[in-house]
Motif scaffolding. Structure first.
Motif, PDB file in Angstrom:
ATOM      1  N   SER A   1       0.823  -1.222   0.000  1.00 49.26           N
ATOM      2  CA  SER A   1       0.000   0.000   0.000  1.00 49.26           C
ATOM      3  C   SER A   1       0.853   1.266   0.000  1.00 49.26           C
ATOM      4  N   PHE A   2       2.158   1.137   0.272  1.00 48.02           N
ATOM      5  CA  PHE A   2       3.020   2.318   0.375  1.00 48.02           C
ATOM      6  C   PHE A   2       3.374   2.875  -1.006  1.00 48.02           C
ATOM      7  N   LYS A   3       3.174   4.191  -1.163  1.00 45.41           N
ATOM      8  CA  LYS A   3       3.584   4.846  -2.419  1.00 45.41           C
ATOM      9  C   LYS A   3       4.824   5.702  -2.136  1.00 45.41           C
TER      10      LYS A   3
ATOM     11  N   THR B   1      -7.384   2.670  -1.396  1.00 43.11           N
ATOM     12  CA  THR B   1      -6.046   2.252  -0.965  1.00 43.11           C
ATOM     13  C   THR B   1      -5.980   2.172   0.559  1.00 43.11           C
ATOM     14  N   PRO B   2      -5.538   1.011   1.078  1.00 45.04           N
ATOM     15  CA  PRO B   2      -5.403   0.913   2.534  1.00 45.04           C
ATOM     16  C   PRO B   2      -4.250   1.781   3.033  1.00 45.04           C
ATOM     17  N   ASN B   3      -4.325   2.230   4.273  1.00 45.31           N
ATOM     18  CA  ASN B   3      -3.238   2.993   4.878  1.00 45.31           C
ATOM     19  C   ASN B   3      -1.992   2.113   4.946  1.00 45.31           C
ATOM     20  N   ASP B   4      -0.811   2.723   4.862  1.00 45.59           N
ATOM     21  CA  ASP B   4       0.408   1.902   4.838  1.00 45.59           C
ATOM     22  C   ASP B   4       1.209   2.033   6.132  1.00 45.59           C
ATOM     23  N   ALA B   5       1.944   0.948   6.431  1.00 43.34           N
ATOM     24  CA  ALA B   5       2.667   0.845   7.707  1.00 43.34           C
ATOM     25  C   ALA B   5       3.814   1.846   7.801  1.00 43.34           C
ATOM     26  N   ILE B   6       4.438   2.204   6.665  1.00 40.50           N
ATOM     27  CA  ILE B   6       5.627   3.073   6.711  1.00 40.50           C
ATOM     28  C   ILE B   6       5.224   4.494   7.121  1.00 40.50           C
ATOM     29  N   ASN B   7       4.164   5.028   6.506  1.00 44.13           N
ATOM     30  CA  ASN B   7       3.717   6.368   6.897  1.00 44.13           C
ATOM     31  C   ASN B   7       3.171   6.387   8.318  1.00 44.13           C
TER      32      ASN B   7
ATOM     33  N   LYS C   1      -2.944  12.804   7.166  1.00 46.67           N
ATOM     34  CA  LYS C   1      -4.260  13.269   6.711  1.00 46.67           C
ATOM     35  C   LYS C   1      -5.116  13.664   7.906  1.00 46.67           C
ATOM     36  N   ARG C   2      -6.075  14.540   7.647  1.00 42.53           N
ATOM     37  CA  ARG C   2      -6.864  15.093   8.750  1.00 42.53           C
ATOM     38  C   ARG C   2      -7.571  13.995   9.552  1.00 42.53           C
ATOM     39  N   LYS C   3      -8.139  12.988   8.847  1.00 42.97           N
ATOM     40  CA  LYS C   3      -8.891  11.976   9.605  1.00 42.97           C
ATOM     41  C   LYS C   3      -7.971  11.041  10.412  1.00 42.97           C
ATOM     42  N   GLU C   4      -6.665  11.049  10.074  1.00 46.43           N
ATOM     43  CA  GLU C   4      -5.711  10.233  10.839  1.00 46.43           C
ATOM     44  C   GLU C   4      -5.273  10.941  12.125  1.00 46.43           C
ATOM     45  N   LEU C   5      -5.341  12.274  12.106  1.00 44.93           N
ATOM     46  CA  LEU C   5      -4.698  13.073  13.153  1.00 44.93           C
ATOM     47  C   LEU C   5      -5.075  12.691  14.595  1.00 44.93           C
ATOM     48  N   PRO C   6      -6.388  12.551  14.926  1.00 44.39           N
ATOM     49  CA  PRO C   6      -6.705  12.194  16.320  1.00 44.39           C
ATOM     50  C   PRO C   6      -6.077  10.872  16.744  1.00 44.39           C
ATOM     51  N   TYR C   7      -6.085   9.886  15.822  1.00 47.94           N
ATOM     52  CA  TYR C   7      -5.512   8.569  16.145  1.00 47.94           C
ATOM     53  C   TYR C   7      -3.998   8.664  16.324  1.00 47.94           C
ATOM     54  N   HIS C   8      -3.350   9.484  15.472  1.00 45.65           N
ATOM     55  CA  HIS C   8      -1.902   9.653  15.597  1.00 45.65           C
ATOM     56  C   HIS C   8      -1.547  10.337  16.913  1.00 45.65           C
ATOM     57  N   LEU C   9      -2.367  11.313  17.314  1.00 43.69           N
ATOM     58  CA  LEU C   9      -2.092  12.014  18.577  1.00 43.69           C
ATOM     59  C   LEU C   9      -2.196  11.041  19.749  1.00 43.69           C
TER      60      LEU C   9
ATOM     61  N   SER D   1      -6.225   0.093   9.659  1.00 43.21           N
ATOM     62  CA  SER D   1      -7.508  -0.336   9.075  1.00 43.21           C
ATOM     63  C   SER D   1      -8.128   0.748   8.188  1.00 43.21           C
ATOM     64  N   MET D   2      -7.587   1.971   8.237  1.00 48.01           N
ATOM     65  CA  MET D   2      -8.168   3.067   7.440  1.00 48.01           C
ATOM     66  C   MET D   2      -7.891   2.881   5.961  1.00 48.01           C
ATOM     67  N   THR D   3      -8.826   3.369   5.138  1.00 47.72           N
ATOM     68  CA  THR D   3      -8.575   3.369   3.693  1.00 47.72           C
ATOM     69  C   THR D   3      -8.754   4.786   3.167  1.00 47.72           C
ATOM     70  N   PHE D   4      -7.983   5.123   2.149  1.00 52.90           N
ATOM     71  CA  PHE D   4      -8.120   6.426   1.479  1.00 52.90           C
ATOM     72  C   PHE D   4      -8.516   6.121   0.043  1.00 52.90           C
ATOM     73  N   GLY D   5      -9.777   6.348  -0.290  1.00 48.56           N
ATOM     74  CA  GLY D   5     -10.302   5.880  -1.581  1.00 48.56           C
ATOM     75  C   GLY D   5     -10.369   4.375  -1.471  1.00 48.56           C
TER      76      GLY D   5
END
Lengths: 79, 395
Positions: free
Chosen positions: B73-75, B197-203, B81-89, B191-195
């Motif tokens: 999934s890594f490009k 594409t699943p979210n990738d482990a590296i990012n 991304k905004r919807k990731e932010l709360p989880y990342h915090l 578990s998040m998807t963007f379009g």
């Protein structure tokens, strides 16, 4: 984006060879060898219907594939 | 790669890297006399390592980068991304609190080895949280196997007697909850998807280190500002540890996309067995008391048995369902989705109306818990159950 399940009926003894070829197709997200009416079920995600037709053509061209049956996903709930 | 082999390869490789990090950790702790300096320098250096690794993983062709070999999934490295932010915090906060309290235990208590084994209880925290919050709640067999791994890990890590109560409180009330938050939110991110594409482990790892670094620096500034002096840190050892730790976490996060956090964490506990093997090879266990040696041996057996049990704990099936004509397909779909053990349900065109993917402990259990419920529902004309014999997945 369109996702679909494609069910595959394999000729006897050709299952492993088919799976090997399916694994080369980038748009296939999941491949499962199953018991029952069909032998293999794959889940694909493509940009449009034309690409879906291309994938089914590619699968039908694999040696040992006797029949495919495509179910386009209209709505889905998943973990 | 087969889904099951991929899952275990990712976690076993992560476990080997973790064991090497643990060995380096003990050397660095001897060289730095302050837990806040170590925790802060670990993430500042770790961030620089992540930037370099991220740029390296982003190289390659437009279609295929080096990183995509680790996670398809890594490009390339991207902004959060905004919807990731709360989880990342939340994940960053959890990681920072876990790391600072882990090192603080080593520095402030005379015998941290008596409480560290209880760090493994985090697995039970994860199971408990998943049992109430996750759709795919752990099965009884998975709970049994995970409990065996927890007790095995505790037995394996024990090296001394009665634990200090304050230290024990830090482990149970601060470290373990923080680590559970860290792991669960990393899984949410995976578990998040963007379009499509699943979210990738590296990012995910990159941004986790970024936010963890911010939180660790903030905690250090509040609790011990003078510790922000990195003049005497053993840079070579910290670079090695952070590089291995980054790769280990990338593999672990990718595994989190395949199974639940508790199961991934249980399998990763094999790192304790590997660390023990390394210690044996390096002759560090020569002076150990026979009681503790026996405990360690029994612990190894329990962990290995638990992991083997987990690996055989699942049966996957596909259900092909036809509805009676005139039925409201969406309400039947929702009713099937509400059954425990259903991983996905899709409304499809073609020969069948619904296709559901199921995860159960045994075929018999699947029949009891799923088929009887579906048969009891109105509006279904036929159900066709096919078991999955082998499965491959791009995750």
């Amino acid at each position: 984006m369109i996702s679909a399940y494609i069910m595959i009926l394999a000729a006897p003894g050709s299952g492993n060879g088919i799976v090997k070829e399916l694994r080369k197709i980038e748009q296939i997200e999941n491949t499962a060898v199953i018991t029952g009416e069909y032998d293999i079920v794959v889940r694909v995600t493509v940009d449009n219907v034309q690409k879906l037709a291309d994938i089914t053509d590619t699968i039908n061209a694999i040696k040992g594939v006797s029949k495919t049956h495509t179910h386009v996903i209209m709505r889905e709930l998943r973990v | 790669m087969r889904k099951r082999y991929l899952f275990y390869s990712l976690l076993f490789t992560a476990a080997i890297l973790d064991s090497l990090v643990a060995l380096i950790d003990s050397r660095v702790m001897g060289a730095i006399g302050d837990p806040f300096t170590y925790a802060s320098s670990f993430f500042v250096v770790g961030m620089l390592v992540c930037v370099l690794l991220g740029l390296f993983f982003s190289t390659g062709t437009k279609k295929r980068t080096i990183g995509s070999l680790i996670d398809p999934s890594f490009k390339r490295l991207r902004f959060v991304k905004r919807k990731e932010l709360p989880y990342h915090l939340l994940a960053g906060f959890g990681n920072a609190v876990t790391t600072v309290s882990f090192y603080a235990l080593y520095y402030f208590f005379t015998d941290p080895s008596s409480v560290m084994p209880f760090y493994q209880v985090v697995l039970l925290y994860l199971l408990f949280i998943e049992a109430f919050s996750e759709k795919n709640a752990p099965t009884i067999a998975e709970i049994e196997a995970s409990v065996a791994v927890v007790f095995g890990a505790i037995m394996m890590s024990m090296t001394s007697g009665i634990p200090d109560l304050t230290a024990l409180a830090i482990v149970f009330l601060i470290m373990n909850p923080a680590y559970a938050i860290f792991t669960l939110y990393q899984r949410k991110l995976k578990s998040m998807t963007f379009g499509s594409t699943p979210n990738d482990a590296i990012n995910i790892r990159f941004w986790n280190v970024f936010f963890t670094m911010l939180f660790t620096l903030a905690i250090t500034l509040i609790m011990s500002p003078k510790s922000l002096n990195f003049g005497s840190i053993p840079l070579d050892l910290i670079i090695s540890a952070t590089t291995m730790s980054t790769i280990s976490f990338i593999l672990f996060i990718r595994a989190l996309g395949i199974s639940s956090a508790s199961i991934a964490q249980a399998v990763k506990s094999v790192s304790l067995v590997i660390t023990l093997l390394f210690s044996l090879l390096m002759g560090q266990l020569t002076g150990i008391e026979s009681t503790f040696a026996l405990l360690k041996f029994m612990g190894v057996v329990l962990v290995i048995l638990g992991i083997i049990d987990i690996s055989f704990a699942e049966v996957h099936s596909v259900l092909f369902i036809k509805l009676e004509s005139g039925q409201n397909s969406l309400s039947v779909m929702d009713s099937i989705w509400n059954i425990k053990g259903v991983d996905s349900v899709a409304l499809v065109s073609g020969e069948y109306d619904l296709i559901a993917k199921i995860r159960t402990r045994t075929l018999g259990k699947g029949y009891e818990t799923i088929i009887t419920k579906i048969e009891g529902m109105g509006g279904i004309s036929s159900v066709h159950w096919d078991s999955v014999l082998k499965e491959w997945e791009n995750v």
